[in-house]
Design a protein around this motif. Structure first.
Motif, short mmCIF file in Angstrom:
data_model
loop_
_atom_site.label_atom_id
_atom_site.label_comp_id
_atom_site.label_asym_id
_atom_site.label_seq_id
_atom_site.Cartn_x
_atom_site.Cartn_y
_atom_site.Cartn_z
N ARG A 122 0.87 -1.18 0.00
CA ARG A 122 0.00 0.00 0.00
C ARG A 122 0.90 1.23 0.00
O ARG A 122 1.66 1.46 0.95
N HIS A 124 0.85 5.17 -0.04
CA HIS A 124 -0.15 6.21 0.25
C HIS A 124 0.50 7.46 0.81
O HIS A 124 1.63 7.44 1.29
N ARG A 161 -8.02 10.44 -6.05
CA ARG A 161 -7.47 11.08 -4.85
C ARG A 161 -8.58 11.36 -3.83
O ARG A 161 -9.77 11.42 -4.15
N ARG A 166 -4.64 13.57 -0.91
CA ARG A 166 -3.92 12.33 -0.62
C ARG A 166 -4.42 11.22 -1.55
O ARG A 166 -5.52 11.27 -2.07
N GLU A 168 -4.02 6.71 -2.48
CA GLU A 168 -3.64 5.37 -2.05
C GLU A 168 -3.52 4.48 -3.27
O GLU A 168 -4.43 4.42 -4.09
N PRO A 216 5.49 9.60 -0.23
CA PRO A 216 4.55 8.49 0.00
C PRO A 216 5.14 7.43 0.95
O PRO A 216 6.34 7.16 0.91
#
Length: 224
Positions: A122, A124, A161, A166, A168, A216
């Protein structure tokens, strides 16, 4: 009554009964030449071996590290060291110039564990401001691999987003909902994994400007 000391002359210098500390060594030109040749050979071998291992590991010097990400701000500039120039020349790679953007590479996740192609990750958070950025998955040598959808990257223009900017991304071999970064279709036969983040036309293009910026986060979810 003590025996008189033996008188030594120049002709007696090489006699064995002369005290060792006073006994001169016979000249041995072949031995001296052999020692000199051995020193030169050892020095050359150490120098060539160290240069080879630095170039073989494909990690230029003077890196700036931000979490799991590494960048080499002097690559592609006149200040690049000879080893970095040799690494890019050997790999037939052209680094981004300082006015073009920033190239960042992740070889580990945010916990410090080496990235593995058979795992799911992940990615993010946020990236520094840039006109465009791309996120690419490669093998451990930085080469593209075959993936199920026949693509191995994402761009900032096709990203979903959150309202605050932000994002992911799930990186895995199998399809995932949302932002999916495909990994190698045959992960167990792929040697290593890297994530490559390229920021184009970014204000943070120098090593000092990159320090402390938001990058990130890479979390490992699970592995096959």
């Amino acid at each position: 009554m003590t025996a008189p000391l033996k008188q030594f002359s120049e002709a007696d210098w090489y006699e064995t009964d002369l005290p060792p500390i006073l006994r001169p060594q016979r000249p041995r030109p072949l031995r001296a030449l052999a020692i000199l040749a051995l020193v030169l050979f050892s020095g050359s071998l150490i120098g060539i071996s160290s240069a080879y291992f630095i170039i073989e590991r494909e990690r230029p010097l003077m890196a700036v590290r931000i979490g799991p990400w590494e960048t080499y701000p002097y690559a592609g500039t006149a200040e690049a060291d000879p080893y970095s120039v040799a690494i890019y020349t050997r790999g037939a790679k052209i680094p981004l110039a300082s006015g073009e953007g920033v190239d960042l590479i992740a070889r580990t996740d945010s916990a410090g564990d080496t990235l593995r192609p058979m795992c799911r990750y992940r990615i993010h958070g946020q990236t520094p401001t840039a006109r465009l950025w791309t996120l690419t998955a490669t093998n451990g040598s930085g080469r593209l691999v075959e993936t199920m959808p026949e693509r191995s990257n994402l761009t900032s223009r096709q990203l979903l987003r959150e309202p605050d900017g932000r994002f992911e991304v799930i990186a895995s071999t199998t399809p995932q909902p949302g932002n999916w970064l495909p990994l190698a279709e045959a992960p167990f036969s792929t040697e290593g994994l890297r994530f490559n983040l390229r920021l184009y036309d970014a204000p943070v293009s120098t090593g000092s400007a990159l320090r402390g910026v938001a990058m990130p986060i890479i979390d490992r979810i699970d592995c096959l």
